[in-house]
Write a protein that holds these residues in place. Structure first.
Motif, PDB file in Angstrom:
ATOM      1  N   ASN A  21      -3.723 -29.171  -5.820  1.00 29.70           N
ATOM      2  CA  ASN A  21      -3.010 -30.022  -4.848  1.00 29.70           C
ATOM      3  C   ASN A  21      -3.274 -31.502  -5.097  1.00 29.70           C
ATOM      4  N   GLU A  22      -4.494 -31.845  -5.509  1.00 28.48           N
ATOM      5  CA  GLU A  22      -4.793 -33.241  -5.833  1.00 28.48           C
ATOM      6  C   GLU A  22      -4.015 -33.694  -7.065  1.00 28.48           C
ATOM      7  N   VAL A  23      -3.922 -32.823  -8.054  1.00 29.67           N
ATOM      8  CA  VAL A  23      -3.150 -33.160  -9.256  1.00 29.67           C
ATOM      9  C   VAL A  23      -1.682 -33.318  -8.901  1.00 29.67           C
ATOM     10  N   LEU A  24      -1.165 -32.435  -8.072  1.00 24.92           N
ATOM     11  CA  LEU A  24       0.234 -32.506  -7.638  1.00 24.92           C
ATOM     12  C   LEU A  24       0.513 -33.820  -6.908  1.00 24.92           C
ATOM     13  N   GLY A  80      -1.859 -25.108 -22.868  1.00 24.48           N
ATOM     14  CA  GLY A  80      -3.103 -25.810 -23.157  1.00 24.48           C
ATOM     15  C   GLY A  80      -3.717 -26.512 -21.955  1.00 24.48           C
ATOM     16  N   PHE A  81      -3.110 -26.346 -20.802  1.00 26.93           N
ATOM     17  CA  PHE A  81      -3.631 -26.977 -19.582  1.00 26.93           C
ATOM     18  C   PHE A  81      -3.864 -25.891 -18.535  1.00 26.93           C
ATOM     19  N   GLY A  82      -4.881 -25.062 -18.791  1.00 24.40           N
ATOM     20  CA  GLY A  82      -5.109 -23.880 -17.980  1.00 24.40           C
ATOM     21  C   GLY A  82      -5.921 -24.067 -16.711  1.00 24.40           C
ATOM     22  N   SER A  83      -6.285 -25.305 -16.386  1.00 24.41           N
ATOM     23  CA  SER A  83      -7.027 -25.541 -15.154  1.00 24.41           C
ATOM     24  C   SER A  83      -6.789 -26.981 -14.700  1.00 24.41           C
ATOM     25  N   PRO A  84      -7.015 -27.256 -13.419  1.00 32.29           N
ATOM     26  CA  PRO A  84      -6.830 -28.634 -12.944  1.00 32.29           C
ATOM     27  C   PRO A  84      -7.656 -29.655 -13.724  1.00 32.29           C
ATOM     28  N   THR A  87      -6.039 -31.230 -16.640  1.00 28.93           N
ATOM     29  CA  THR A  87      -4.884 -32.090 -16.364  1.00 28.93           C
ATOM     30  C   THR A  87      -5.269 -33.438 -15.769  1.00 28.93           C
ATOM     31  N   ALA A  88      -6.400 -33.492 -15.081  1.00 24.09           N
ATOM     32  CA  ALA A  88      -6.789 -34.716 -14.370  1.00 24.09           C
ATOM     33  C   ALA A  88      -8.298 -34.773 -14.223  1.00 24.09           C
ATOM     34  N   PHE A  94     -10.642 -41.451  -6.668  1.00 21.90           N
ATOM     35  CA  PHE A  94      -9.315 -41.434  -7.274  1.00 21.90           C
ATOM     36  C   PHE A  94      -9.157 -40.275  -8.252  1.00 21.90           C
ATOM     37  N   ILE A  95      -7.962 -39.719  -8.299  1.00 18.54           N
ATOM     38  CA  ILE A  95      -7.602 -38.695  -9.271  1.00 18.54           C
ATOM     39  C   ILE A  95      -6.702 -39.365 -10.299  1.00 18.54           C
ATOM     40  N   LEU A  96      -7.017 -39.182 -11.578  1.00 21.17           N
ATOM     41  CA  LEU A  96      -6.220 -39.765 -12.664  1.00 21.17           C
ATOM     42  C   LEU A  96      -5.772 -38.662 -13.604  1.00 21.17           C
ATOM     43  N   LEU A  97      -4.512 -38.713 -14.016  1.00 22.34           N
ATOM     44  CA  LEU A  97      -4.002 -37.734 -14.965  1.00 22.34           C
ATOM     45  C   LEU A  97      -4.579 -38.012 -16.350  1.00 22.34           C
ATOM     46  N   ARG A  98      -4.924 -36.952 -17.051  1.00 26.09           N
ATOM     47  CA  ARG A  98      -5.404 -37.102 -18.428  1.00 26.09           C
ATOM     48  C   ARG A  98      -4.218 -37.491 -19.313  1.00 26.09           C
ATOM     49  N   ASP A  99      -4.478 -38.332 -20.302  1.00 29.61           N
ATOM     50  CA  ASP A  99      -3.414 -38.841 -21.174  1.00 29.61           C
ATOM     51  C   ASP A  99      -2.611 -37.718 -21.828  1.00 29.61           C
TER      52      ASP A  99
END
Length: 116
Positions: A21-24, A80-84, A87-88, A94-99
């Motif tokens: 939910n934080e990533v969303l 390749g992004f099997g967990s939150p 992805t972040a 703060f939550i930041l998306l991984r490049d």
């Protein structure tokens, strides 16, 4: 065991968890400066992590009073992004998306909406 392996293991345990939910919410925040700057609104419904993939469910609809009637649904499946945490990440509050995730997500969303 090498020093770099030990440091990597320590970093995994020290890294705070991040929820889907934080990533969303962060995807929705980033949207205003990227894909959402056009003629359509975006609504991000859900982000799931299944079989080593992130699956983002979202919809687009025009800026109008009849928006619900013309809503289009999409799914981006990102391998390749099997967990939150793939992805972040969290920096203080703060939550930041991984490049890598942002790049893959950007390609997928742009491909889905190119004919709008």
């Amino acid at each position: 065991m090498s020093v770099s392996v030990v440091i990597g293991i320590i970093n995994i345990f020290l890294e705070e968890s991040v929820s889907s939910n934080e990533v969303l919410r962060e995807i929705d925040t980033v949207c205003g400066d990227t894909w959402c700057a056009g003629d359509f609104n975006f609504k991000f419904h859900r982000l799931e992590f299944i079989d080593g993939k992130a699956k983002l469910y979202f919809a687009t609809f025009p800026h109008s009073s009849n928006a619900e009637k013309t809503q289009v649904e999409y799914i981006c499946e990102l391998s390749g992004f099997g967990s939150p945490l793939k992805t972040a990440y969290r920096v203080n509050k703060f939550i930041l998306l991984r490049d890598e995730f942002y790049s893959a997500l950007n390609l997928c969303i742009n491909e889905k909406i190119k004919n709008l």
